[in-house]
Design a protein around this motif. Structure first.
Motif, short mmCIF file in Angstrom:
data_model
loop_
_atom_site.label_atom_id
_atom_site.label_comp_id
_atom_site.label_asym_id
_atom_site.label_seq_id
_atom_site.Cartn_x
_atom_site.Cartn_y
_atom_site.Cartn_z
N SER A 85 1.05 -1.17 -0.08
CA SER A 85 0.00 -0.07 0.06
C SER A 85 0.82 1.31 0.06
O SER A 85 1.91 1.36 0.55
CB SER A 85 -1.04 0.09 1.22
N PRO A 86 0.32 2.39 -0.69
CA PRO A 86 1.15 3.64 -0.73
C PRO A 86 1.09 4.40 0.50
O PRO A 86 2.00 5.28 0.92
CB PRO A 86 0.57 4.33 -1.86
N LEU A 87 -0.10 3.99 1.30
CA LEU A 87 -0.31 4.73 2.64
C LEU A 87 -1.54 4.05 3.40
O LEU A 87 -2.13 3.10 2.70
CB LEU A 87 -1.07 6.21 2.37
N VAL A 88 -1.73 4.23 4.44
CA VAL A 88 -2.86 3.84 5.52
C VAL A 88 -3.65 4.93 5.90
O VAL A 88 -3.24 6.28 6.02
CB VAL A 88 -2.59 2.81 6.52
N SER A 89 -4.86 4.70 6.40
CA SER A 89 -5.87 5.66 6.79
C SER A 89 -6.33 5.32 8.17
O SER A 89 -6.66 3.98 8.35
CB SER A 89 -6.72 6.47 6.02
N GLU A 90 -6.95 6.26 9.02
CA GLU A 90 -7.54 6.03 10.29
C GLU A 90 -8.52 7.23 10.26
O GLU A 90 -8.72 7.98 9.72
CB GLU A 90 -6.61 5.62 11.50
N HIS A 91 -9.00 7.59 11.59
CA HIS A 91 -9.82 8.30 12.07
C HIS A 91 -9.18 9.04 13.19
O HIS A 91 -8.65 8.57 14.00
CB HIS A 91 -11.27 7.94 12.39
N VAL A 92 -9.77 10.49 13.33
CA VAL A 92 -9.62 11.35 14.44
C VAL A 92 -10.60 11.09 15.23
O VAL A 92 -11.75 11.88 15.30
CB VAL A 92 -9.23 12.86 14.34
N ALA A 93 -10.48 10.04 16.28
CA ALA A 93 -11.98 9.78 17.01
C ALA A 93 -11.67 8.71 18.19
O ALA A 93 -10.56 8.32 18.16
CB ALA A 93 -12.62 8.75 15.97
N PHE A 94 -12.75 8.87 19.00
CA PHE A 94 -12.53 7.97 20.26
C PHE A 94 -13.33 6.86 20.10
O PHE A 94 -14.45 6.94 19.76
CB PHE A 94 -13.03 9.01 21.62
N VAL A 95 -12.79 5.72 20.33
CA VAL A 95 -13.25 4.33 20.15
C VAL A 95 -13.64 3.33 21.37
O VAL A 95 -14.50 2.84 21.60
CB VAL A 95 -12.77 3.77 18.99
N ARG A 96 -12.34 3.71 22.45
CA ARG A 96 -12.78 2.78 23.53
C ARG A 96 -11.80 3.28 24.52
O ARG A 96 -10.84 4.11 24.46
CB ARG A 96 -12.07 1.31 23.23
N ALA A 97 -12.07 2.63 25.72
CA ALA A 97 -11.33 3.03 26.90
C ALA A 97 -11.09 1.85 27.63
O ALA A 97 -12.03 1.08 28.00
CB ALA A 97 -12.03 3.92 27.85
N GLY A 98 -9.74 1.13 27.89
CA GLY A 98 -9.56 -0.16 28.30
C GLY A 98 -10.49 -1.09 27.74
O GLY A 98 -10.20 -1.25 26.26
N ASP A 99 -11.13 -1.92 28.28
CA ASP A 99 -11.96 -3.06 27.47
C ASP A 99 -13.13 -2.77 27.08
O ASP A 99 -14.10 -3.31 26.47
CB ASP A 99 -12.01 -4.36 28.53
N LEU A 100 -13.75 -1.30 27.36
CA LEU A 100 -15.16 -0.81 26.96
C LEU A 100 -14.84 -0.27 25.41
O LEU A 100 -14.07 0.66 25.27
CB LEU A 100 -15.63 0.12 27.83
N SER A 101 -15.75 -0.77 24.54
CA SER A 101 -15.74 0.04 23.38
C SER A 101 -17.01 0.75 23.23
O SER A 101 -18.13 0.20 23.42
CB SER A 101 -15.75 -1.22 22.28
N ALA A 102 -16.79 1.84 22.40
CA ALA A 102 -18.17 2.61 22.15
C ALA A 102 -18.94 2.06 20.91
O ALA A 102 -20.24 2.61 20.73
CB ALA A 102 -17.86 4.26 21.80
#
Length: 269
Positions: A85-102
């Motif tokens: 791949s020439p690059l990868v992408s992700e998000h500026v976001a909060f998804v989880r804290a510890g074992d808890l996922s939003a």
């Protein structure tokens, strides 16, 4: 950034469709849905044709207080290497804290304190990845009352601190305009558009309480394409990608949606 053209999100439900669609410049694959040691045959076919494949992460939680999970970073890196791949992408976001996922990509408080945390997380991710990282703005159903900056200002300072590239989702800009009253054109006025790696477009629909839902299951609204044209009138993005995640239409419909994207880009020239 390399020139990518107009592409589409690869999903296993439409793998053969993506192979058949004409003039697909690149594809994007959800990194958490593939194993780099056993790539789907369709992605191998596309790579054999020279079609770039961009891994798109949804689980790093770069907006969280904790550093990104080394195992998730290693997976994203392995996907990039396996796909060339020439690059990868992700998000500026909060998804989880510890074992808890939003279970959702939640917006980050746009404060100086949060910016420092996100910048540190982004640097950790960049150090662990073999290719450049691009970060996406998210669609939001709410804003934090303690916000000190607009999203565009926050992303601009993040780019300045880390050198990270941007994945601008114009459908998310439209969503935030509809739901939060944040004008998309004003965001384009502030965002460092010269740092855009590629752009997302997608469709959605009105849900409960009149909120716009960015579902990726509908035709792209003309309003979203107008924002795309406005962005392209200011800068020529290396790539523009159509997202479609469920309720998949026919090959002809998807080909028509890609043509609408190409026309929106061409209107800017």
């Amino acid at each position: 950034m390399p020139s990518l053209g107009v592409g589409i999100g690869w999903r296993p439900e439409i793998d053969r469709t993506v192979e058949r669609l004409p003039d697909v410049g690149f594809v994007e694959v959800i990194a958490e849905n593939i194993g780099p040691e056993h790539l789907p045959d369709s992605l191998t076919v596309l790579r054999g044709r020279g079609v770039p494949v961009v891994p798109h992460g949804v689980g790093l939680s770069l907006g969280g207080a904790e550093p990104p999970d080394p195992a998730r970073l290693a997976h994203l890196a392995a996907c990039a290497e396996a796909l060339g791949s020439p690059l990868v992408s992700e998000h500026v976001a909060f998804v989880r804290a510890g074992d808890l996922s939003a279970g959702h990509l939640l917006p980050v408080p746009r404060t100086r304190e949060a910016l420092s945390v996100v910048a540190d997380n982004v640097r950790r991710a960049q150090d662990a990845l073999p290719v450049p990282l691009a970060l996406e703005n998210v669609a939001a159903l709410f804003g934090w009352p303690q916000d000190e900056m607009t999203e565009a200002q926050f992303l601009g300072e993040l780019v300045e601190r880390t050198g990270v590239s941007l994945l601008i989702d114009v459908a998310n800009l439209y969503t935030n305009q509809r739901n939060l009253g944040l004008p998309a054109v004003e965001a384009l006025d502030t965002l460092p558009l010269t740092e855009v790696a590629y752009v997302h477009v997608a469709g959605g629909h009105v849900g409960g309480h009149g909120l716009w839902l960015d579902t990726h299951t509908e035709s792209v609204p003309e309003e979203v394409l107008e924002i795309l044209t406005e962005l392209c009138s200011r800068v020529a993005p290396p790539g523009v990608l159509l997202e479609w995640d469920a309720a998949y239409p026919s090959d002809a419909v998807l080909a028509g949606e890609l043509d609408r994207v190409r026309e929106a880009v061409a209107r800017a020239s």
